[in-house]
Design a protein around this motif. Structure first.
Motif, PDB file in Angstrom:
ATOM      1  N   ILE A   1       0.833  -1.207   0.000  1.00 10.30           N
ATOM      2  CA  ILE A   1       0.000   0.000   0.000  1.00 10.30           C
ATOM      3  C   ILE A   1       0.873   1.264   0.000  1.00 10.30           C
ATOM      4  O   ILE A   1       0.540   2.276  -0.618  1.00 10.30           O
ATOM      5  N   MET A   2       2.014   1.155   0.672  1.00  6.74           N
ATOM      6  CA  MET A   2       2.962   2.280   0.662  1.00  6.74           C
ATOM      7  C   MET A   2       3.463   2.526  -0.755  1.00  6.74           C
ATOM      8  O   MET A   2       3.510   3.666  -1.224  1.00  6.74           O
ATOM      9  N   ALA A   3       3.854   1.445  -1.414  1.00  4.78           N
ATOM     10  CA  ALA A   3       4.381   1.562  -2.775  1.00  4.78           C
ATOM     11  C   ALA A   3       3.335   2.178  -3.704  1.00  4.78           C
ATOM     12  O   ALA A   3       3.638   3.084  -4.482  1.00  4.78           O
ATOM     13  N   LEU A   4       2.089   1.724  -3.567  1.00  5.42           N
ATOM     14  CA  LEU A   4       1.018   2.252  -4.410  1.00  5.42           C
ATOM     15  C   LEU A   4       0.872   3.764  -4.256  1.00  5.42           C
ATOM     16  O   LEU A   4       0.909   4.523  -5.233  1.00  5.42           O
ATOM     17  N   TRP A   5       0.736   4.219  -3.015  1.00  2.00           N
ATOM     18  CA  TRP A   5       0.473   5.651  -2.806  1.00  2.00           C
ATOM     19  C   TRP A   5       1.697   6.509  -3.043  1.00  2.00           C
ATOM     20  O   TRP A   5       1.588   7.636  -3.513  1.00  2.00           O
ATOM     21  N   LEU A   6       2.857   5.973  -2.721  1.00  4.11           N
ATOM     22  CA  LEU A   6       4.068   6.761  -2.982  1.00  4.11           C
ATOM     23  C   LEU A   6       4.289   6.895  -4.485  1.00  4.11           C
ATOM     24  O   LEU A   6       4.777   7.927  -4.957  1.00  4.11           O
ATOM     25  N   GLY A   7       3.904   5.875  -5.234  1.00  7.53           N
ATOM     26  CA  GLY A   7       3.995   5.941  -6.689  1.00  7.53           C
ATOM     27  C   GLY A   7       3.065   7.006  -7.247  1.00  7.53           C
ATOM     28  O   GLY A   7       3.453   7.856  -8.053  1.00  7.53           O
ATOM     29  N   ILE A   8       1.811   6.976  -6.799  1.00  7.12           N
ATOM     30  CA  ILE A   8       0.832   7.976  -7.253  1.00  7.12           C
ATOM     31  C   ILE A   8       1.280   9.388  -6.848  1.00  7.12           C
ATOM     32  O   ILE A   8       1.183  10.343  -7.618  1.00  7.12           O
ATOM     33  N   MET A   9       1.813   9.471  -5.621  1.00  4.36           N
ATOM     34  CA  MET A   9       2.246  10.776  -5.128  1.00  4.36           C
ATOM     35  C   MET A   9       3.406  11.333  -5.942  1.00  4.36           C
ATOM     36  O   MET A   9       3.548  12.543  -6.102  1.00  4.36           O
TER      37      MET A   9
ATOM     38  N   ALA B   1      -4.021   7.335   4.065  1.00  7.58           N
ATOM     39  CA  ALA B   1      -3.527   8.387   4.954  1.00  7.58           C
ATOM     40  C   ALA B   1      -2.112   8.090   5.444  1.00  7.58           C
ATOM     41  O   ALA B   1      -1.265   8.985   5.466  1.00  7.58           O
ATOM     42  N   THR B   2      -1.846   6.841   5.820  1.00  6.16           N
ATOM     43  CA  THR B   2      -0.529   6.519   6.364  1.00  6.16           C
ATOM     44  C   THR B   2       0.601   6.768   5.361  1.00  6.16           C
ATOM     45  O   THR B   2       1.546   7.488   5.688  1.00  6.16           O
ATOM     46  N   PRO B   3       0.538   6.224   4.122  1.00  7.13           N
ATOM     47  CA  PRO B   3       1.616   6.515   3.176  1.00  7.13           C
ATOM     48  C   PRO B   3       1.788   8.014   2.915  1.00  7.13           C
ATOM     49  O   PRO B   3       2.915   8.501   2.844  1.00  7.13           O
TER      50      PRO B   3
ATOM     51  N   VAL C   1       6.822   4.130 -10.689  1.00 12.28           N
ATOM     52  CA  VAL C   1       7.784   3.122 -10.235  1.00 12.28           C
ATOM     53  C   VAL C   1       8.870   3.759  -9.370  1.00 12.28           C
ATOM     54  O   VAL C   1       9.254   3.228  -8.329  1.00 12.28           O
ATOM     55  N   GLU C   2       9.307   4.922  -9.813  1.00 13.06           N
ATOM     56  CA  GLU C   2      10.328   5.658  -9.072  1.00 13.06           C
ATOM     57  C   GLU C   2       9.865   5.943  -7.629  1.00 13.06           C
ATOM     58  O   GLU C   2      10.577   5.704  -6.661  1.00 13.06           O
ATOM     59  N   GLY C   3       8.633   6.425  -7.509  1.00 17.05           N
ATOM     60  CA  GLY C   3       8.084   6.741  -6.182  1.00 17.05           C
ATOM     61  C   GLY C   3       7.815   5.502  -5.362  1.00 17.05           C
ATOM     62  O   GLY C   3       8.096   5.445  -4.166  1.00 17.05           O
ATOM     63  N   ALA C   4       7.289   4.471  -6.028  1.00 18.04           N
ATOM     64  CA  ALA C   4       6.890   3.254  -5.317  1.00 18.04           C
ATOM     65  C   ALA C   4       8.078   2.543  -4.665  1.00 18.04           C
ATOM     66  O   ALA C   4       7.925   1.835  -3.684  1.00 18.04           O
ATOM     67  N   LYS C   5       9.263   2.767  -5.246  1.00 19.86           N
ATOM     68  CA  LYS C   5      10.478   2.144  -4.704  1.00 19.86           C
ATOM     69  C   LYS C   5      10.662   2.408  -3.219  1.00 19.86           C
ATOM     70  O   LYS C   5      11.144   1.560  -2.476  1.00 19.86           O
ATOM     71  N   ASP C   6      10.272   3.613  -2.784  1.00 22.32           N
ATOM     72  CA  ASP C   6      10.476   3.997  -1.383  1.00 22.32           C
ATOM     73  C   ASP C   6       9.634   3.182  -0.404  1.00 22.32           C
ATOM     74  O   ASP C   6       9.934   3.136   0.783  1.00 22.32           O
TER      75      ASP C   6
END
Lengths: 197, 183
Positions: free
Chosen positions: A47-55, A107-109, B41-46
Protein backbone atom coordinates in the motif's frame (compact mmCIF):
# COMPACT_ATOMS: atom_id res chain seq x y z
CA UNK A 1 9.49 11.38 27.97
CA UNK A 2 9.03 8.37 25.71
CA UNK A 3 12.00 6.72 27.46
CA UNK A 4 10.21 6.79 30.81
CA UNK A 5 6.81 5.78 29.43
CA UNK A 6 8.33 2.91 27.51
CA UNK A 7 10.33 1.65 30.45
CA UNK A 8 7.36 2.27 32.76
CA UNK A 9 5.06 0.11 30.65
CA UNK A 10 7.53 -2.79 30.66
CA UNK A 11 8.43 -2.40 34.33
CA UNK A 12 4.81 -2.24 35.50
CA UNK A 13 3.93 -5.21 33.27
CA UNK A 14 6.58 -7.43 34.82
CA UNK A 15 5.78 -6.37 38.39
CA UNK A 16 2.01 -6.66 38.01
CA UNK A 17 2.35 -9.84 35.94
CA UNK A 18 4.36 -11.42 38.75
CA UNK A 19 1.82 -10.41 41.40
CA UNK A 20 -1.24 -11.51 39.39
CA UNK A 21 0.46 -14.74 38.30
CA UNK A 22 0.17 -13.80 34.65
CA UNK A 23 3.89 -13.57 33.97
CA UNK A 24 3.63 -16.35 31.35
CA UNK A 25 1.13 -14.25 29.45
CA UNK A 26 3.42 -11.23 29.68
CA UNK A 27 6.30 -13.17 28.15
CA UNK A 28 4.04 -14.59 25.49
CA UNK A 29 2.73 -11.10 24.63
CA UNK A 30 6.26 -9.74 24.28
CA UNK A 31 7.19 -12.45 21.81
CA UNK A 32 3.97 -12.46 19.82
CA UNK A 33 3.81 -8.66 19.58
CA UNK A 34 7.33 -8.46 18.20
CA UNK A 35 6.12 -10.76 15.45
CA UNK A 36 2.97 -8.70 14.93
CA UNK A 37 5.06 -5.54 14.56
CA UNK A 38 7.01 -7.04 11.68
CA UNK A 39 3.83 -8.36 10.07
CA UNK A 40 2.24 -4.91 10.20
CA UNK A 41 5.33 -3.33 8.65
CA UNK A 42 5.57 -5.93 5.89
CA UNK A 43 1.85 -5.56 5.23
CA UNK A 44 2.40 -1.86 4.66
CA UNK A 45 4.88 -2.34 1.80
CA UNK A 46 2.34 -2.80 -0.98
CA UNK A 47 0.00 0.00 0.00
CA UNK A 48 2.96 2.28 0.66
CA UNK A 49 4.38 1.56 -2.77
CA UNK A 50 1.02 2.25 -4.41
CA UNK A 51 0.47 5.65 -2.81
CA UNK A 52 4.07 6.76 -2.98
CA UNK A 53 3.99 5.94 -6.69
CA UNK A 54 0.83 7.98 -7.25
CA UNK A 55 2.25 10.78 -5.13
CA UNK A 56 5.39 10.87 -7.24
CA UNK A 57 3.22 11.52 -10.30
CA UNK A 58 1.37 14.24 -8.39
CA UNK A 59 4.69 15.77 -7.44
CA UNK A 60 6.28 15.70 -10.89
CA UNK A 61 3.19 17.13 -12.52
CA UNK A 62 3.23 20.04 -10.09
CA UNK A 63 -0.09 19.06 -8.51
CA UNK A 64 1.34 19.03 -5.00
CA UNK A 65 2.62 22.58 -5.36
CA UNK A 66 -0.79 23.75 -6.53
CA UNK A 67 -2.49 22.15 -3.53
CA UNK A 68 0.12 23.59 -1.19
CA UNK A 69 -0.56 27.04 -2.57
CA UNK A 70 -4.33 26.75 -2.17
CA UNK A 71 -4.23 25.93 1.53
CA UNK A 72 -1.42 28.35 2.30
CA UNK A 73 -3.55 30.55 4.63
CA UNK A 74 -4.05 27.63 7.05
CA UNK A 75 -0.69 25.93 6.86
CA UNK A 76 1.26 29.14 7.24
CA UNK A 77 -0.18 29.42 10.74
CA UNK A 78 0.05 25.75 11.68
CA UNK A 79 3.54 25.22 10.28
CA UNK A 80 5.30 28.59 10.38
CA UNK A 81 8.76 27.05 10.01
CA UNK A 82 8.01 25.25 6.74
CA UNK A 83 8.47 27.27 3.52
CA UNK A 84 5.05 28.07 2.04
CA UNK A 85 5.47 26.24 -1.24
CA UNK A 86 7.42 23.30 0.14
CA UNK A 87 6.17 19.91 -1.12
CA UNK A 88 5.70 18.81 2.51
CA UNK A 89 2.69 21.12 2.67
CA UNK A 90 1.01 19.29 -0.22
CA UNK A 91 1.58 15.89 1.41
CA UNK A 92 0.33 17.16 4.76
CA UNK A 93 -2.89 18.39 3.21
CA UNK A 94 -3.47 15.17 1.28
CA UNK A 95 -2.82 13.17 4.46
CA UNK A 96 -5.37 15.23 6.38
CA UNK A 97 -7.90 14.95 3.56
CA UNK A 98 -7.46 11.16 3.54
CA UNK A 99 -7.85 11.10 7.33
CA UNK A 100 -11.01 13.20 7.20
CA UNK A 101 -12.56 10.81 4.71
CA UNK A 102 -11.60 7.83 6.82
CA UNK A 103 -9.18 6.47 4.24
CA UNK A 104 -6.67 5.11 6.72
CA UNK A 105 -4.92 3.03 4.06
CA UNK A 106 -4.11 6.09 2.00
CA UNK A 107 -3.53 8.39 4.95
CA UNK A 108 -0.53 6.52 6.36
CA UNK A 109 1.62 6.52 3.18
CA UNK A 110 0.75 10.18 2.57
CA UNK A 111 1.63 11.00 6.17
CA UNK A 112 4.95 9.18 5.93
CA UNK A 113 5.74 11.05 2.74
CA UNK A 114 5.03 14.29 4.56
CA UNK A 115 7.34 13.18 7.39
CA UNK A 116 10.10 12.45 4.88
CA UNK A 117 9.76 15.92 3.40
CA UNK A 118 9.69 17.55 6.82
CA UNK A 119 12.82 15.61 7.68
CA UNK A 120 14.63 17.28 4.78
CA UNK A 121 14.14 20.60 6.57
CA UNK A 122 15.37 19.17 9.86
CA UNK A 123 18.85 20.06 11.03
CA UNK A 124 18.99 17.52 13.83
CA UNK A 125 17.95 14.29 12.19
CA UNK A 126 17.14 12.35 15.34
CA UNK A 127 15.00 15.07 16.92
CA UNK A 128 11.46 16.03 15.94
CA UNK A 129 10.93 19.58 14.68
CA UNK A 130 8.03 21.80 15.76
CA UNK A 131 6.32 21.14 12.44
CA UNK A 132 6.64 17.36 12.91
CA UNK A 133 5.17 17.54 16.41
CA UNK A 134 2.27 19.68 15.18
CA UNK A 135 1.62 17.31 12.30
CA UNK A 136 1.74 14.27 14.56
CA UNK A 137 -0.51 15.80 17.23
CA UNK A 138 -3.15 16.74 14.65
CA UNK A 139 -2.93 13.23 13.22
CA UNK A 140 -3.34 11.50 16.58
CA UNK A 141 -6.29 13.71 17.44
CA UNK A 142 -8.15 12.13 14.51
CA UNK A 143 -9.69 14.61 12.12
CA UNK A 144 -12.11 12.06 10.76
CA UNK A 145 -15.49 13.36 9.60
CA UNK A 146 -16.64 9.97 8.39
CA UNK A 147 -17.38 7.40 11.05
CA UNK A 148 -14.90 4.52 11.11
CA UNK A 149 -16.27 1.63 9.04
CA UNK A 150 -15.82 -0.73 11.99
CA UNK A 151 -18.01 1.48 14.19
CA UNK A 152 -20.71 1.78 11.53
CA UNK A 153 -20.64 -2.00 11.12
CA UNK A 154 -21.19 -2.57 14.82
CA UNK A 155 -23.65 0.26 15.44
CA UNK A 156 -25.91 -0.39 12.46
CA UNK A 157 -28.83 2.04 12.27
CA UNK A 158 -27.76 3.87 15.41
CA UNK A 159 -24.62 5.12 13.72
CA UNK A 160 -26.44 8.15 12.30
CA UNK A 161 -27.04 9.35 15.87
CA UNK A 162 -23.37 9.49 16.70
CA UNK A 163 -22.39 11.38 13.56
CA UNK A 164 -22.81 14.82 15.14
CA UNK A 165 -21.34 13.82 18.51
CA UNK A 166 -18.25 12.41 16.80
CA UNK A 167 -17.70 15.57 14.77
CA UNK A 168 -18.01 17.63 17.92
CA UNK A 169 -15.63 15.46 19.97
CA UNK A 170 -13.08 15.17 17.18
CA UNK A 171 -13.10 18.94 16.62
CA UNK A 172 -12.47 19.46 20.32
CA UNK A 173 -9.57 17.00 20.32
CA UNK A 174 -8.02 18.58 17.22
CA UNK A 175 -8.28 22.08 18.70
CA UNK A 176 -6.73 20.74 21.91
CA UNK A 177 -3.94 19.14 19.88
CA UNK A 178 -3.09 22.39 18.09
CA UNK A 179 -3.15 24.52 21.23
CA UNK A 180 -1.19 22.08 23.36
CA UNK A 181 1.47 21.50 20.71
CA UNK A 182 1.96 25.24 20.25
CA UNK A 183 2.08 25.83 23.98
CA UNK A 184 4.37 22.90 24.80
CA UNK A 185 6.87 23.75 22.07
CA UNK A 186 7.69 26.95 23.95
CA UNK A 187 8.41 25.13 27.21
CA UNK A 188 12.03 24.85 28.20
CA UNK A 189 12.09 21.10 28.66
CA UNK A 190 10.85 20.49 25.13
CA UNK A 191 13.22 22.91 23.39
CA UNK A 192 15.57 21.41 20.83
CA UNK A 193 18.96 20.94 22.41
CA UNK A 194 22.04 21.23 20.25
CA UNK A 195 24.02 18.89 22.48
CA UNK A 196 22.88 15.32 22.67
CA UNK A 197 23.27 13.31 25.82
CA UNK B 1 -30.58 15.21 7.94
CA UNK B 2 -27.72 13.25 9.46
CA UNK B 3 -28.72 10.15 7.47
CA UNK B 4 -28.32 11.95 4.17
CA UNK B 5 -25.05 13.47 5.37
CA UNK B 6 -23.73 10.02 6.16
CA UNK B 7 -24.94 8.77 2.82
CA UNK B 8 -23.19 11.56 0.94
CA UNK B 9 -19.93 11.20 2.83
CA UNK B 10 -19.97 7.42 2.44
CA UNK B 11 -20.54 7.76 -1.28
CA UNK B 12 -17.73 10.27 -1.47
CA UNK B 13 -15.33 7.98 0.33
CA UNK B 14 -16.27 5.15 -2.02
CA UNK B 15 -15.23 7.14 -5.09
CA UNK B 16 -12.37 9.17 -3.73
CA UNK B 17 -9.70 6.48 -4.14
CA UNK B 18 -10.62 5.54 -7.72
CA UNK B 19 -10.82 9.26 -8.45
CA UNK B 20 -7.30 9.86 -7.15
CA UNK B 21 -5.94 6.76 -8.89
CA UNK B 22 -7.22 7.96 -12.24
CA UNK B 23 -7.18 11.73 -11.72
CA UNK B 24 -3.55 12.17 -10.71
CA UNK B 25 -2.08 10.13 -13.61
CA UNK B 26 -4.57 11.86 -15.95
CA UNK B 27 -3.37 15.30 -14.90
CA UNK B 28 0.23 14.11 -15.10
CA UNK B 29 0.12 12.46 -18.49
CA UNK B 30 -2.51 14.39 -20.43
CA UNK B 31 -2.08 17.87 -18.99
CA UNK B 32 1.59 17.97 -18.01
CA UNK B 33 3.11 15.25 -20.20
CA UNK B 34 4.78 13.53 -17.26
CA UNK B 35 6.09 9.99 -17.87
CA UNK B 36 3.56 8.59 -15.41
CA UNK B 37 4.62 4.95 -15.44
CA UNK B 38 8.25 5.79 -14.80
CA UNK B 39 7.34 8.31 -12.09
CA UNK B 40 5.09 5.78 -10.40
CA UNK B 41 7.78 3.12 -10.23
CA UNK B 42 10.33 5.66 -9.07
CA UNK B 43 8.08 6.74 -6.18
CA UNK B 44 6.89 3.25 -5.32
CA UNK B 45 10.48 2.14 -4.70
CA UNK B 46 10.48 4.00 -1.38
CA UNK B 47 7.64 1.86 -0.02
CA UNK B 48 9.91 -1.01 0.87
CA UNK B 49 12.53 1.13 2.62
CA UNK B 50 9.98 2.96 4.70
CA UNK B 51 8.26 -0.24 5.80
CA UNK B 52 11.58 -1.74 6.86
CA UNK B 53 12.64 1.41 8.66
CA UNK B 54 9.61 1.46 10.96
CA UNK B 55 10.10 -2.12 12.19
CA UNK B 56 12.33 -1.37 15.21
CA UNK B 57 10.02 1.42 16.37
CA UNK B 58 6.92 -0.71 15.96
CA UNK B 59 8.52 -3.62 17.84
CA UNK B 60 9.47 -1.30 20.72
CA UNK B 61 5.99 0.20 21.07
CA UNK B 62 3.85 -2.87 20.37
CA UNK B 63 5.86 -5.13 22.70
CA UNK B 64 5.61 -2.68 25.61
CA UNK B 65 1.87 -2.16 25.07
CA UNK B 66 1.26 -5.89 24.59
CA UNK B 67 3.08 -6.76 27.83
CA UNK B 68 1.12 -4.09 29.68
CA UNK B 69 -2.20 -5.45 28.47
CA UNK B 70 -1.28 -9.07 29.18
CA UNK B 71 -0.09 -8.39 32.73
CA UNK B 72 -3.47 -7.20 33.97
CA UNK B 73 -1.98 -3.80 34.83
CA UNK B 74 -4.61 -2.16 32.65
CA UNK B 75 -7.49 -3.56 34.74
CA UNK B 76 -5.69 -2.57 37.92
CA UNK B 77 -5.14 0.95 36.66
CA UNK B 78 -8.78 1.22 35.54
CA UNK B 79 -10.09 0.06 38.92
CA UNK B 80 -7.92 2.69 40.61
CA UNK B 81 -8.88 5.55 38.34
CA UNK B 82 -12.61 4.80 37.84
CA UNK B 83 -13.82 6.21 41.19
CA UNK B 84 -11.95 9.45 40.54
CA UNK B 85 -13.38 9.79 37.04
CA UNK B 86 -16.86 9.00 38.33
CA UNK B 87 -16.73 12.16 40.40
CA UNK B 88 -16.52 14.27 37.23
CA UNK B 89 -19.36 12.31 35.65
CA UNK B 90 -17.27 9.97 33.53
CA UNK B 91 -19.13 6.62 33.41
CA UNK B 92 -17.14 3.65 34.70
CA UNK B 93 -18.39 1.62 31.70
CA UNK B 94 -16.41 3.83 29.33
CA UNK B 95 -13.15 4.05 31.29
CA UNK B 96 -11.52 0.91 29.79
CA UNK B 97 -12.07 2.11 26.22
CA UNK B 98 -10.83 5.61 27.02
CA UNK B 99 -7.64 4.18 28.53
CA UNK B 100 -7.07 1.61 25.80
CA UNK B 101 -7.67 3.88 22.82
CA UNK B 102 -4.24 5.58 22.65
CA UNK B 103 -2.45 2.28 23.25
CA UNK B 104 -4.00 -0.26 20.93
CA UNK B 105 -6.32 -0.19 17.93
CA UNK B 106 -7.31 -3.85 18.09
CA UNK B 107 -7.64 -3.69 21.88
CA UNK B 108 -9.96 -0.71 21.78
CA UNK B 109 -12.04 -2.20 18.99
CA UNK B 110 -12.46 -5.30 21.15
CA UNK B 111 -13.60 -3.19 24.10
CA UNK B 112 -16.03 -1.28 21.91
CA UNK B 113 -17.46 -4.58 20.62
CA UNK B 114 -17.92 -5.62 24.26
CA UNK B 115 -19.93 -2.44 24.88
CA UNK B 116 -22.20 -3.17 21.91
CA UNK B 117 -22.76 -6.77 23.02
CA UNK B 118 -23.28 -5.86 26.66
CA UNK B 119 -25.51 -2.79 26.40
CA UNK B 120 -26.85 -2.77 22.82
CA UNK B 121 -26.55 -0.04 20.22
CA UNK B 122 -29.14 2.23 21.83
CA UNK B 123 -27.34 2.52 25.12
CA UNK B 124 -25.68 5.77 26.14
CA UNK B 125 -22.48 3.83 26.99
CA UNK B 126 -22.28 2.43 23.48
CA UNK B 127 -22.88 5.85 21.96
CA UNK B 128 -20.21 7.42 24.14
CA UNK B 129 -17.87 4.58 23.18
CA UNK B 130 -18.54 5.00 19.47
CA UNK B 131 -17.97 8.74 19.72
CA UNK B 132 -14.69 8.16 21.56
CA UNK B 133 -13.63 5.69 18.94
CA UNK B 134 -14.21 8.15 16.12
CA UNK B 135 -12.65 11.15 17.80
CA UNK B 136 -9.33 9.74 19.03
CA UNK B 137 -6.46 7.76 17.57
CA UNK B 138 -3.98 5.10 18.62
CA UNK B 139 -1.41 7.73 19.50
CA UNK B 140 1.45 5.39 20.40
CA UNK B 141 1.17 3.51 17.12
CA UNK B 142 0.99 6.67 15.02
CA UNK B 143 4.00 8.08 16.86
CA UNK B 144 6.03 4.92 16.30
CA UNK B 145 5.19 4.70 12.61
CA UNK B 146 5.44 8.38 11.67
CA UNK B 147 8.57 9.24 13.61
CA UNK B 148 10.10 5.82 13.03
CA UNK B 149 9.83 6.19 9.26
CA UNK B 150 12.38 9.01 9.28
CA UNK B 151 14.45 7.82 12.22
CA UNK B 152 13.27 10.40 14.78
CA UNK B 153 14.12 9.10 18.24
CA UNK B 154 13.60 12.26 20.25
CA UNK B 155 9.92 12.94 20.01
CA UNK B 156 9.92 16.06 22.24
CA UNK B 157 6.39 17.19 23.08
CA UNK B 158 4.58 15.22 20.38
CA UNK B 159 3.46 12.37 22.66
CA UNK B 160 2.17 14.56 25.47
CA UNK B 161 0.30 16.79 23.00
CA UNK B 162 -1.24 13.69 21.39
CA UNK B 163 -2.31 12.36 24.77
CA UNK B 164 -3.82 15.73 25.75
CA UNK B 165 -5.80 15.64 22.51
CA UNK B 166 -6.98 12.10 23.30
CA UNK B 167 -8.02 13.15 26.80
CA UNK B 168 -9.98 16.13 25.51
CA UNK B 169 -11.54 13.88 22.85
CA UNK B 170 -12.83 11.29 25.32
CA UNK B 171 -14.10 13.90 27.78
CA UNK B 172 -15.83 15.78 24.97
CA UNK B 173 -17.38 12.48 23.84
CA UNK B 174 -18.85 11.87 27.29
CA UNK B 175 -20.29 15.35 27.70
CA UNK B 176 -21.71 15.80 24.21
CA UNK B 177 -23.40 12.38 24.39
CA UNK B 178 -24.85 13.12 27.82
CA UNK B 179 -26.08 16.46 26.54
CA UNK B 180 -27.71 15.08 23.42
CA UNK B 181 -28.89 11.63 24.45
CA UNK B 182 -29.96 12.25 28.06
CA UNK B 183 -32.42 15.08 27.76
Amino acid sequence: MLNYIWFGLIFISVVVGTITGRIDLVTEAAISMSKTAVEIAIGLIGIMALWLGIMKIAEESGLIKIIAKIIKPITIRLFPDVPVNHPAMGSIVLNMAANMLGLGNAATPLGLKAMKELQELNEQKDTATDAMCTFLAINTSSVQIILPATVVGLMGASSSEIFITTIFATSMSTIAAIFSVKFLSKMDRFKIRQETK
Amino acid sequence: MTESLIFITNQMSKYIIPFLLVGIPFYGLIVKKVKVYESFVEGAKDGFDIALRIIPYLVAILVAVGMFRASGAMELFISLISPILNVIGFPAENVPLAMMRPLSGSGSLGLFTDLVNEYGTDSIYTKIGATMFGSTETTFYVLAVYFGSVGIRKSRHALIAGLIADTVGVIAAVYICKLIFIA
